[in-house]
Scaffold this active site. Structure first.
Site, mmCIF file in Angstrom:
data_model
loop_
_atom_site.group_PDB
_atom_site.id
_atom_site.type_symbol
_atom_site.label_atom_id
_atom_site.label_comp_id
_atom_site.label_asym_id
_atom_site.label_seq_id
_atom_site.Cartn_x
_atom_site.Cartn_y
_atom_site.Cartn_z
ATOM 1 N N ASP A 59 39.991 36.636 46.809
ATOM 2 C CA ASP A 59 41.200 37.070 46.118
ATOM 3 C C ASP A 59 40.768 37.559 44.746
ATOM 4 O O ASP A 59 39.698 37.238 44.246
ATOM 5 C CB ASP A 59 42.212 35.928 46.024
ATOM 6 C CG ASP A 59 43.637 36.447 45.919
ATOM 7 O OD1 ASP A 59 43.821 37.606 45.518
ATOM 8 O OD2 ASP A 59 44.571 35.688 46.232
ATOM 9 N N TRP A 60 41.621 38.307 44.104
ATOM 10 C CA TRP A 60 41.184 39.130 42.978
ATOM 11 C C TRP A 60 41.140 38.371 41.650
ATOM 12 O O TRP A 60 41.986 37.508 41.378
ATOM 13 C CB TRP A 60 42.080 40.359 42.871
ATOM 14 C CG TRP A 60 41.806 41.321 43.996
ATOM 15 C CD1 TRP A 60 41.528 41.007 45.299
ATOM 16 C CD2 TRP A 60 41.741 42.735 43.919
ATOM 17 N NE1 TRP A 60 41.303 42.149 46.023
ATOM 18 C CE2 TRP A 60 41.423 43.221 45.212
ATOM 19 C CE3 TRP A 60 41.925 43.648 42.885
ATOM 20 C CZ2 TRP A 60 41.288 44.576 45.488
ATOM 21 C CZ3 TRP A 60 41.796 44.994 43.160
ATOM 22 C CH2 TRP A 60 41.481 45.448 44.451
#
Length: 525
Positions: A161-162
């Site tokens: 995830d970012w």
């Protein structure tokens, strides 16, 4: 398009495959080739701020819808299913550790991911921010190496995830995280140094690179790159599909005869509420979208479809006597209330988790006042998940749940209220009589435990009736089920048992019916 939860309410995998393909075509028309979707985390509790992005609370249902979406989308682009795994809290999502035993992990939290990996051959998997049983998911060897790669034979790429999703270089690459997004902070130079120092096996680095290259070649990104084409975005066919999905997603929760509205000359319809005439289409987090044309609001749709009836919008709080007189004198009062981007959304970016299932106080006050002025009130609810209808359910004549219905939502709402489309949506989650009937939702602690029971399964186990059960939805027509047969004599080689039922529409309207079959293993929880 309507948000994922609305599409989950259609219970229609074939329709969702159409949506996936349409979104992927528009993605390529914007010059992109990778779609960070679908979100298939279970709605563990309806207060989850990101509820609108997933399909519902049941693993089988979510798996069917997510598989269909990927199969449709991957005709043209790569999908990255997310967030792996046990990700259903926003306010503490960066720090929370979820303790879950192996049975609950296998029976509740992973089957839908497994189906999307093994049946839909999804190109990518995104890990979640949270920890599971003590390990961040981006470096959780049990999830990534033992289950995803080992048991499911997954050969695609795994990305973080970012921004905040990667934590330690060596544990992450060794567990099977191929790609840190969106920039090299934990990987990059630290990863190169770890390889040079012998802390990371060069073979593991080769494997990660090979997975990313394989995805590019399998989807011809080297030979058939995405090409921008503005004319391919927001086409008439896509807008028609968006409206059809919105229509099939709307759930009729209550109807004491107020619906459908029969348009006639002189019929006076008053629409109440600010939400009735604003673009209310979903989160402002990473799932935010910018429509290519003006959003059709409820007022727009009702006005366009009213025929010889008149539609008047009252946006205020009914403090003006003139507005109160309009409501009191109307033949039909349509009150549009619910949630918006200030009420729920992605954590650390937008509104995060909700604190209550109740309507916003100002919306409830408006609805209560309108119900006191008129004896023919139709309520249109908007939002991503459960709303407590208890304070007003007995004082209004009809309630529909429209979710966040997308840019054609106003037309869909009008067609349902006027009977041009018979409501066919079914709830993808249980709506309790009271929030206290559900397990507590802890969006504060950094240590939580989750298990086998939530939503409808929790209510069933506790012997507590839902206000509206999983799969609930009314219609303008009636259906009769008969000739129900269960083939238990000669099941298929894989153990499949086939149920057959004849469904007859015995009412006055053409309509869609979703046949639901629920099974239980005797003697087990």
């Amino acid at each position: 398009f309507p948000v994922g939860m609305a599409r989950g309410a259609t219970w229609d995998p074939g329709l969702e495959a159409e949506v996936g393909e349409a979104i992927a075509l528009e993605l390529r028309a914007r010059g992109a080739d990778t779609l960070l979707a679908p979100t298939v985390n279970l709605l563990q509790h309806p207060l989850w701020g990101r509820a609108q992005e997933t399909y519902g609370e049941d693993s089988f249902h979510v798996g069917a819808m997510g598989t269909a979406f990927v199969q449709g989308a991957q005709e043209h682009a790569l999908c990255v299913v997310k967030h792996f795994a046990v990700n259903n809290i926003e306010n503490t999502r960066l720090t929370v550790n979820v303790t879950v035993d192996e049975r609950a992990l296998r029976e509740v939290f992973l089957p839908h991911f497994e189906r999307i990996v093994t049946e839909a051959n999804v190109a990518g998997v995104m890990t979640s921010y949270n920890r599971v049983n003590g390990q961040y998911c981006s470096q959780n060897a049990h999830l990534l190496r033992d289950i995803l790669r080992g048991e499911w034979n997954y050969a695609g790429l795994v990305m973080s995830d970012w921004v905040w999703g990667t934590h330690e270089t060596v544990p992450a690459i060794e567990a099977g995280l191929d790609l840190e997004m969106p920039a090299e902070i934990i990987y990059g130079e630290p990863l190169a140094d770890a390889v040079d120092d012998g802390d990371v096996r060069e073979a593991q680095l080769d494997t990660a690179l090979r997975r990313m290259l394989r995805a590019q070649y399998c989807y011809s990104l080297d030979s058939n790159p995405a090409t921008p084409d503005d004319a391919a975005v927001g086409t008439p066919a896509t807008l028609a599909l968006a409206q059809r999905v919105a229509e099939q997603s709307i759930v009729l929760l209550k109807n004491d005869g107020a619906l459908p509205i029969e348009r006639a000359a002189g019929l006076d319809i008053v629409v109440v509420g600010q939400l009735a005439d604003v673009a209310n289409i979903g989160d402002q987090g990473s799932s935010a979208v910018t429509p290519v044309a003006e959003v059709v609001t409820a007022v727009d749709g009702l006005t366009a479809a009213a025929g010889s009836a008149t539609v008047t919008h009252v946006a205020g709080d009914l403090s003006m006597m003139a507005d109160r007189d309009l409501v009191a004198g109307a033949d039909v009062v349509i009150v549009v209330v619910g949630l918006d981007t200030l009420s729920e959304g992605e954590g650390n970016i937008a509104a995060g988790d909700r604190s209550s299932l109740a309507l916003p106080a100002a919306h409830l006050a408006l609805l209560t006042e309108a119900a006191g002025l008129s004896d023919n009130v139709v309520v249109v609810l908007e939002g991503g998940s459960v709303l407590d209808v208890g304070p007003f359910v007995d004082s209004v004549q009809a309630i529909v749940m429209a979710w966040y219905p997308g840019m054609q939502g106003g037309h869909a709402i009008a067609r349902v209220l006027f009977g041009e489309h018979v409501p066919s949506g079914r709830l993808p989650m249980a709506w309790p009589m009271d929030e206290a009937d559900l397990p507590p939702f802890d969006s504060v602690s950094n240590e939580v435990t989750q298990g086998l029971f939530h939503g409808q399964r929790h209510l069933d186990r506790e012997g507590v009736a839902a206000r509206y059960a999983l799969g609930y939805g009314l219609s303008y027509t009636t259906f009769v089920y008969d000739s129900v047969m269960l083939d238990t004599v000669a099941p298929a080689a894989d153990g499949t048992v086939t149920a057959t039922v004849r469904v007859r529409n015995t009412g006055d309207y053409e309509a869609i019916e979703t046949v639901q079959l629920y099974v239980r293993s005797p003697g087990t929880e």
